[in-house]
Design a protein around this motif. Structure first.
Motif, PDB file in Angstrom:
ATOM      1  N   ARG A 150       0.834  -1.209   0.000  1.00 53.60           N
ATOM      2  CA  ARG A 150       0.000   0.000   0.000  1.00 53.60           C
ATOM      3  C   ARG A 150       0.870   1.261   0.000  1.00 53.60           C
ATOM      4  NH1 ARG A 150      -2.747  -1.407   3.987  1.00 53.60           N
ATOM      5  NH2 ARG A 150      -1.577  -0.329   5.617  1.00 53.60           N
ATOM      6  N   THR A 151       1.881   1.309   0.855  1.00 55.22           N
ATOM      7  CA  THR A 151       2.759   2.474   0.935  1.00 55.22           C
ATOM      8  C   THR A 151       3.582   2.634  -0.341  1.00 55.22           C
ATOM      9  OG1 THR A 151       2.908   2.176   3.329  1.00 55.22           O
ATOM     10  CG2 THR A 151       4.542   3.600   2.312  1.00 55.22           C
ATOM     11  N   PHE A 152       4.110   1.533  -0.847  1.00 57.35           N
ATOM     12  CA  PHE A 152       4.893   1.568  -2.083  1.00 57.35           C
ATOM     13  C   PHE A 152       4.032   2.064  -3.237  1.00 57.35           C
ATOM     14  CE2 PHE A 152       7.141   0.054  -5.766  1.00 57.35           C
ATOM     15  CZ  PHE A 152       8.481   0.060  -5.407  1.00 57.35           C
ATOM     16  N   GLY A 153       2.813   1.563  -3.326  1.00 59.85           N
ATOM     17  CA  GLY A 153       1.902   1.991  -4.390  1.00 59.85           C
ATOM     18  C   GLY A 153       1.546   3.462  -4.301  1.00 59.85           C
ATOM     19  N   ASN A 154       1.348   3.965  -3.083  1.00 65.13           N
ATOM     20  CA  ASN A 154       1.027   5.389  -2.918  1.00 65.13           C
ATOM     21  C   ASN A 154       2.187   6.280  -3.348  1.00 65.13           C
ATOM     22  OD1 ASN A 154      -1.537   4.911  -1.943  1.00 65.13           O
ATOM     23  ND2 ASN A 154      -0.927   4.993   0.205  1.00 65.13           N
ATOM     24  N   LEU A 155       3.403   5.850  -3.066  1.00 65.31           N
ATOM     25  CA  LEU A 155       4.563   6.690  -3.385  1.00 65.31           C
ATOM     26  C   LEU A 155       5.092   6.486  -4.801  1.00 65.31           C
ATOM     27  CD1 LEU A 155       6.513   6.488  -0.010  1.00 65.31           C
ATOM     28  CD2 LEU A 155       5.218   8.412  -0.913  1.00 65.31           C
ATOM     29  N   MET A 156       5.021   5.258  -5.319  1.00 72.28           N
ATOM     30  CA  MET A 156       5.622   4.956  -6.613  1.00 72.28           C
ATOM     31  C   MET A 156       4.607   4.825  -7.749  1.00 72.28           C
ATOM     32  SD  MET A 156       8.751   5.048  -5.879  1.00 72.28           S
ATOM     33  CE  MET A 156       9.374   4.560  -7.447  1.00 72.28           C
ATOM     34  N   GLY A 157       3.353   4.644  -7.425  1.00 72.78           N
ATOM     35  CA  GLY A 157       2.338   4.558  -8.460  1.00 72.78           C
ATOM     36  C   GLY A 157       2.098   3.157  -9.004  1.00 72.78           C
ATOM     37  N   CYS A 158       2.793   2.156  -8.476  1.00 70.21           N
ATOM     38  CA  CYS A 158       2.557   0.773  -8.882  1.00 70.21           C
ATOM     39  C   CYS A 158       2.959  -0.149  -7.723  1.00 70.21           C
ATOM     40  CB  CYS A 158       3.337   0.411 -10.148  1.00 70.21           C
ATOM     41  SG  CYS A 158       5.115   0.482  -9.970  1.00 70.21           S
ATOM     42  N   THR A 159       2.608  -1.395  -7.841  1.00 68.09           N
ATOM     43  CA  THR A 159       2.924  -2.344  -6.777  1.00 68.09           C
ATOM     44  C   THR A 159       4.416  -2.693  -6.800  1.00 68.09           C
ATOM     45  OG1 THR A 159       2.501  -4.269  -8.160  1.00 68.09           O
ATOM     46  CG2 THR A 159       0.606  -3.333  -6.948  1.00 68.09           C
TER      47      THR A 159
END
Length: 174
Positions: A150-159
């Protein structure tokens, strides 16, 4: 021997209202000119720009030694639990004041900064191909893989899995 009393000695001295208004700016200017007796107000001004100093702007954010100590604290214990109060203690500030000054220095809150540093470390581990996502999540200080994703997706835009595949294909660099 008796001294003659003047009429002003029997009644209290009262400044007329117009005299008081002219006295206040003069007193304030005198205090402002002596405010730098200890030389500490110069250290808190913004940058080294003389025009900023002339405008009287104050230092915005943490001092350089505080930034270094907080970054060292975050980087040293990135896999552990971060505490705003411990970071504030490293900067020798109260937690509330530290929070405001941290946001002025870095442009994000302390928790967002820690999350970004953890994701940055995770990106390095993902490119290295070291282990499963759940192992990387725990090594970077996330509570579990779902929190990491969830955190990675919020910051990077993908899983993280997709990012790892695209990085392996050469689309991204760590």
């Amino acid at each position: 021997m008796q001294f003659a009393q003047s009429p002003s000695a029997t009644r209290p001295a009262v400044l007329p209202a117009s005299g008081l208004m002219t006295f206040m700016p003069t007193a304030r200017a005198r205090l402002d000119s002596r405010a730098d007796v200890f030389g500490d107000s110069r250290d808190r001004r913004v940058g080294s720009d003389p025009s900023a100093r002339a405008q009287g702007e104050r230092w915005a954010g943490l001092l350089p030694w505080q930034v270094k100590r907080v970054r060292d604290y975050v980087d040293a214990d990135l896999h552990g639990a971060m505490s705003l109060s411990v970071a504030a203690a490293h900067a020798r500030l109260s937690p509330g004041y530290f929070s405001r000054r941290f946001r002025q220095s870095f442009g994000v809150t302390f928790s967002r900064f820690v999350a970004a540093r953890r994701v940055e470390r995770a990106r390095g581990l993902l490119v290295g191909g070291a282990g499963k996502l759940c192992e990387i999540a725990l090594a970077c200080g996330f509570s579990d893989q779902a929190h990491f994703t969830r955190t990675f997706g919020n910051l990077m835009g993908c899983t993280p899995g997709r990012w790892r595949r695209q990085a392996a294909a050469g689309r991204f660099s760590a």
